[in-house]
Every structure is written in structure tokens, then in C-alpha cells.
Design a protein around this motif. Structure first.
Motif, PDB file in Angstrom:
ATOM      1  N   PHE A   1      52.542  15.202 -41.069  1.00 21.13           N
ATOM      2  CA  PHE A   1      51.686  14.750 -41.600  1.00 21.13           C
ATOM      3  C   PHE A   1      51.679  15.013 -43.125  1.00 21.13           C
TER       4      PHE A   1
ATOM      5  N   MET B   1      53.093  19.060 -48.040  1.00 24.20           N
ATOM      6  CA  MET B   1      53.398  20.170 -46.730  1.00 24.20           C
ATOM      7  C   MET B   1      53.691  18.789 -45.599  1.00 24.20           C
TER       8      MET B   1
ATOM      9  N   LEU C   1      53.298  18.602 -41.831  1.00 28.17           N
ATOM     10  CA  LEU C   1      52.619  19.724 -40.608  1.00 28.17           C
ATOM     11  C   LEU C   1      53.536  18.734 -39.406  1.00 28.17           C
TER      12      LEU C   1
ATOM     13  N   THR D   1      42.394  -9.313   0.327  1.00 27.14           N
ATOM     14  CA  THR D   1      41.380  -8.895   0.035  1.00 27.14           C
ATOM     15  C   THR D   1      40.941  -7.517  -0.226  1.00 27.14           C
TER      16      THR D   1
ATOM     17  N   PRO E   1      41.441  -5.612  -5.327  1.00 21.05           N
ATOM     18  CA  PRO E   1      40.548  -5.045  -5.886  1.00 21.05           C
ATOM     19  C   PRO E   1      39.573  -3.747  -5.629  1.00 21.05           C
ATOM     20  N   ILE E   2      39.951  -3.852  -4.204  1.00 25.60           N
ATOM     21  CA  ILE E   2      38.924  -2.750  -3.649  1.00 25.60           C
ATOM     22  C   ILE E   2      40.062  -1.000  -3.847  1.00 25.60           C
TER      23      ILE E   2
ATOM     24  N   LEU F   1      42.729  -1.321  -6.559  1.00 24.95           N
ATOM     25  CA  LEU F   1      41.851  -1.404  -7.945  1.00 24.95           C
ATOM     26  C   LEU F   1      40.707  -0.569  -8.385  1.00 24.95           C
ATOM     27  N   GLU F   2      40.050  -0.632  -7.713  1.00 22.93           N
ATOM     28  CA  GLU F   2      38.605   0.473  -7.735  1.00 22.93           C
ATOM     29  C   GLU F   2      38.853   1.465  -7.909  1.00 22.93           C
ATOM     30  N   ILE F   3      39.041   2.006  -6.219  1.00 19.70           N
ATOM     31  CA  ILE F   3      39.297   3.250  -6.260  1.00 19.70           C
ATOM     32  C   ILE F   3      40.010   4.195  -7.400  1.00 19.70           C
TER      33      ILE F   3
ATOM     34  N   GLN G   1      41.039   3.339 -10.362  1.00 18.64           N
ATOM     35  CA  GLN G   1      40.358   3.186 -11.736  1.00 18.64           C
ATOM     36  C   GLN G   1      39.111   4.234 -11.313  1.00 18.64           C
TER      37      GLN G   1
ATOM     38  N   GLN H   1      40.828   7.382 -11.890  1.00 19.42           N
ATOM     39  CA  GLN H   1      41.818   7.788 -13.211  1.00 19.42           C
ATOM     40  C   GLN H   1      41.025   9.389 -13.756  1.00 19.42           C
ATOM     41  N   PRO H   2      41.752   9.923 -14.440  1.00 22.49           N
ATOM     42  CA  PRO H   2      41.337  11.198 -15.315  1.00 22.49           C
ATOM     43  C   PRO H   2      41.520  10.719 -16.851  1.00 22.49           C
ATOM     44  N   GLU H   3      40.427  11.179 -17.239  1.00 26.41           N
ATOM     45  CA  GLU H   3      40.579  11.685 -18.606  1.00 26.41           C
ATOM     46  C   GLU H   3      41.979  11.283 -19.500  1.00 26.41           C
TER      47      GLU H   3
END
Lengths: 174, 243
Positions: free
Chosen positions: A98, A106, A108, A127, A130-131, A133-135, A137, A140-142
Motif C-alpha cells: 500500500f 509509507m 504497508l 446425465t 449437472p447434478i 455440479l449443483e451439489i 456449487q 461451496q464455502p465463502e
């Protein structure tokens, strides 16, 4: 007399080879140094199967990404999807500086490390894809980026380190 | 013969999901477990570089106060103390303001906006006229011969929300089917009933300013679906919804 009377397990004796055991052990194949890449399946016609699919998870937080990778691996085990490999890419370190213009300049520093984990899957039917992928997703944690893509040779090569001396010698030779 | 195919009308419907933006709040047991694990980790962990430096400097300060020997040595070395750094970081942290988890739309219970319920999936519902009834349904459009069911569903999405939607359709196979027979007044030999095939899509961008052809649309969570959909329809839709 004691010496003359000992029975050696010579070739003509029935006790020949009495102490041998190595033939009972499994054969050890000498390890090859080079890794072979091409194990790809092509999408078939009627029954759609994806070949090797890479699920790449990146984040700044190490524990989070590792736990998520473990979760994905276990999920695939439970859903009986074959997991080829589950590896980590080398971490990238970024230095954030920074520049504050108030008064004295300065700097930082902040050091951010980016971690990446890859889970490689094979035999995913289209088939079910996609299921899955949805699970993944929805659980998914932040702070974790998710990327699903097909495995290519470039991905494989990115894991290997380049050898500058070898390349120099090759260049000199040719 | 009776086993011959009865002509059913085919519809393709799209279930457009807006994915959650935040994680759901932890349950009580999860929170207690997390706190316990954190405490265990804290007690088991070693000191980090910064903490060692801070402890060393505090020792130094104490020695300086008790005896005035170290004054000449110390002043030259440390320009910025670890304590100062900590205070600077604290101030920066206080300046940072996180975005609110419960938005205005939540407080007003404004179901037409996308900003509510940031921790759960939101689905699109539209009011459509079927026969002579106005019903709340997932957007659906009749199938025309020659196109795939998936493109029917995409067309349904486009008719209700315009062309500029960035939505990712999941797969070519439908997720669910709802079939119903027409009431006997309309039913004929060739027109027994209708089958609705559901497809799923994820909304990529939450910017819908360019869209909105019909005004009667709602974004609802799975629990609120029961307020709007009919029982049989709701049962079939609930089968393919994750939450």
C-alpha cells in the motif's frame, strides 16, 4: 567323523533349495522415471461420458480449501465416481504494497498466499454431471473459487518443473 | 388400439435458480463445536513471528524501565514496534464495513426483487393463463416439432425475461416431469392432456435491468413455493430441488 557325516543340501539331494523364499514374494517392477500422460477418453456417441475432468479449487485460506477438497473427494467416493488423482498445485505468494500519500510515503505490506487443490475425476456420465455440479456449487464455502474443466496436456505439464539446464543442452545439441 | 400413443401436448418449463451469495447461518451445535475446536487449536498452537517479536519488545521495555542500561542499544534498532503495527491494523479493521446480510428487500418482504434471502436459492415464478385459469407456474411454453425440449425451455425463459439473460442451463436432460389430463369438457380423442418437462438453469448475473416483459413474476425460495403452486405440481417440482 562329524564333519564327514553332515548332509549339505547339494543339487543331487532332495533338500536342494530348501531355504529359498524369494519366489514366493510378489515381483517388484523397477519404477519408470517418465510419467505417461495420455489416458483420455473421447465423448462417445450414444452414451455420453466425460473423459478426465478437473475440479480446481482456489482460495487464500489454506484450511478451507483443503477441507473442501477432502469433502469433494469423499463425495465422489460415495457416489462411486472414480477419482484418478487428488493433488495440490504449488502455492503462489503475492505481496501487496500500500502506498499511503498522507504525510510520509509509507508502504504497508501484506503477504497473500493463493492455494489450489485439484481433484481429477473420470467416467462422469453427462446425465449425472449437472447434478454433481449443483451439489458442489451449493456446498461451496465463502472465499473459494470453483472451476470444472476437462483435463488437457497443458494442465499436466503445468505441474512439472521446467529444467533450464536440460533445455540449454538440448538447444546446444541441435 | 389402447396401447397406441395418446397424443399429449408437450411443454418445456424452465426453473431458473439464483444461487445463494452467502453461507447459511450455523446451527447451535455447529457453533458450539466450532468454538470448542477454535479454543483447542489456540491452546495447542505455537507463537507466530509477530507475537514473538511483540513479546521480545515488551521484555525490552520492562528492562529499560527497571534499569537504564539498554537505552542506548535499543533506540537505534526498532523504529516501528510491533504494538504500533497492531494498533494500525486495528484502526484499519474498524474502518472496514461489511455489507449487510439481511437486505432491505428482506425487511420489506419484497418478493419481486433478487436481493432478498441471500443465503438460499431463489426460483422464478410467473403467472400464466392455462385454459381459463390464471396460475402461478414456472415459466413454460409449448413445444414445437423440430426443436429440442431444452431449446423450448430456453425459449420459455426468453419470452418472460427477454433475450439478455445470462443463464447457464444444466444439461440436456430434463429434471422432472409433471403430467396432467385436461378436464373432461375439453378432452378429446386426440388431446388427452399435457406433459410439462422441467429444466434447470443457474442465473449467472443478477443484473436484470434489461429484461422484464411481464410484471407478474416472483422470486421465491423452496419453502415459499407452497404458497403459490398447486399441490400436485408442487410435489413434482420439489422432487428435483436441492436446498
Amino acid at each position: 567323523n562329524v564333519l564327514l557325516g553332515c548332509h549339505r543340501s547339494y543339487r543331487s539331494r532332495p533338500t536342494h533349495g530348501i531355504g529359498k523364499f524369494k519366489y514366493l514374494l510378489p515381483k517388484e517392477v523397477p519404477k519408470k522415471r517418465k510419467e505417461k500422460v495420455q489416458m483420455k477418453e473421447i465423448d462417445a456417441g450414444t452414451e455420453y461420458h466425460y473423459g478426465d475432468v478437473n475440479i480446481q479449487m482456489t482460495s487464500y485460506d489454506l484450511c478451507l480449501v483443503e477441507h473442501f477438497a477432502q469433502y469433494v473427494h469423499r463425495l465422489c467416493n460415495r457416489l462411486s465416481i472414480r477419482v484418478n488423482e487428488s493433488y495440490a498445485m504449488p502455492t503462489k505468494t503475492n505481496e501487496v504494497l500500500f502506498m499511503e500519500e498522507k504525510g510520509s510515503k509509507m508502504q504497508l505490506d501484506a503477504v497473500l498466499t493463493t492455494h489450489q487443490r485439484v481433484v481429477q475425476i473420470r467416467g462422469l456420465s453427462s446425465t449425472f454431471a449437472p447434478i454433481l455440479l449443483e451439489i458442489i456449487q451449493s456446498s461451496q464455502p465463502e472465499g473459494v473459487h470453483l472451476l470444472m474443466k476437462q483435463h488437457t496436456e497443458a494442465d499436466f505439464k503445468s505441474r512439472l518443473k521446467s529444467r533450464p539446464e536440460l533445455e540449454e543442452l538440448l538447444a546446444e545439441m541441435s | 388400439s389402447a396401447a397406441a400413443q395418446r397424443p399429449w401436448k408437450l411443454f418445456g418449463a424452465m426453473c431458473l435458480l439464483r444461487l445463494p451469495r452467502i453461507t447459511q447461518p450455523l446451527e447451535k451445535m455447529e457453533e458450539e463445536m466450532a468454538a470448542l475446536m477454535e479454543q483447542i487449536e489456540l491452546e495447542k498452537s505455537h507463537y507466530s513471528d509477530h507475537e514473538i517479536r511483540k513479546l521480545g519488545e515488551e521484555e525490552h521495555l520492562r528492562k529499560m524501565k527497571e534499569s537504564s542500561y539498554d537505552e542506548d542499544e535499543a533506540l537505534g534498532k526498532t523504529v516501528i514496534m510491533a504494538q504500533d503495527l497492531e494498533e494500525k491494523w486495528e484502526q484499519k479493521f474498524l474502518q472496514f464495513k461489511a455489507a449487510p446480510r439481511i437486505t432491505d428487500a428482506d425487511k420489506n418482504n419484497d418478493r419481486t426483487s433478487l436481493n432478498r434471502k441471500l443465503d438460499s436459492n431463489l426460483m422464478l415464478l410467473v403467472k400464466q393463463k392455462i385454459g381459463n385459469q390464471e396460475l402461478w407456474l414456472l415459466p413454460q411454453v409449448e413445444w414445437q416439432p423440430g426443436e429440442t425440449l431444452r431449446s423450448t425451455a430456453e425459449r420459455a425463459m426468453a419470452t418472460f425475461l427477454g433475450d439478455h439473460i445470462q443463464a447457464k442451463v444444466l444439461g440436456n436432460a430434463p429434471y422432472g416431469i409433471y403430467k396432467y389430463k385436461f378436464p373432461s369438457t375439453i378432452r378429446t380423442e386426440n388431446n388427452v392432456g399435457a406433459k410439462v418437462f422441467f429444466f434447470k438453469a443457474f442465473l449467472q448475473s443478477s443484473d436484470l435491468s434489461q429484461a422484464e416483459l411481464k410484471a407478474d413474476h416472483l422470486w421465491v425460495t423452496k419453502k415459499e413455493l407452497g404458497d403459490y403452486l398447486k399441490l400436485e405440481y408442487l410435489k413434482k417440482v420439489n422432487q428435483f430441488l436441492l436446498d
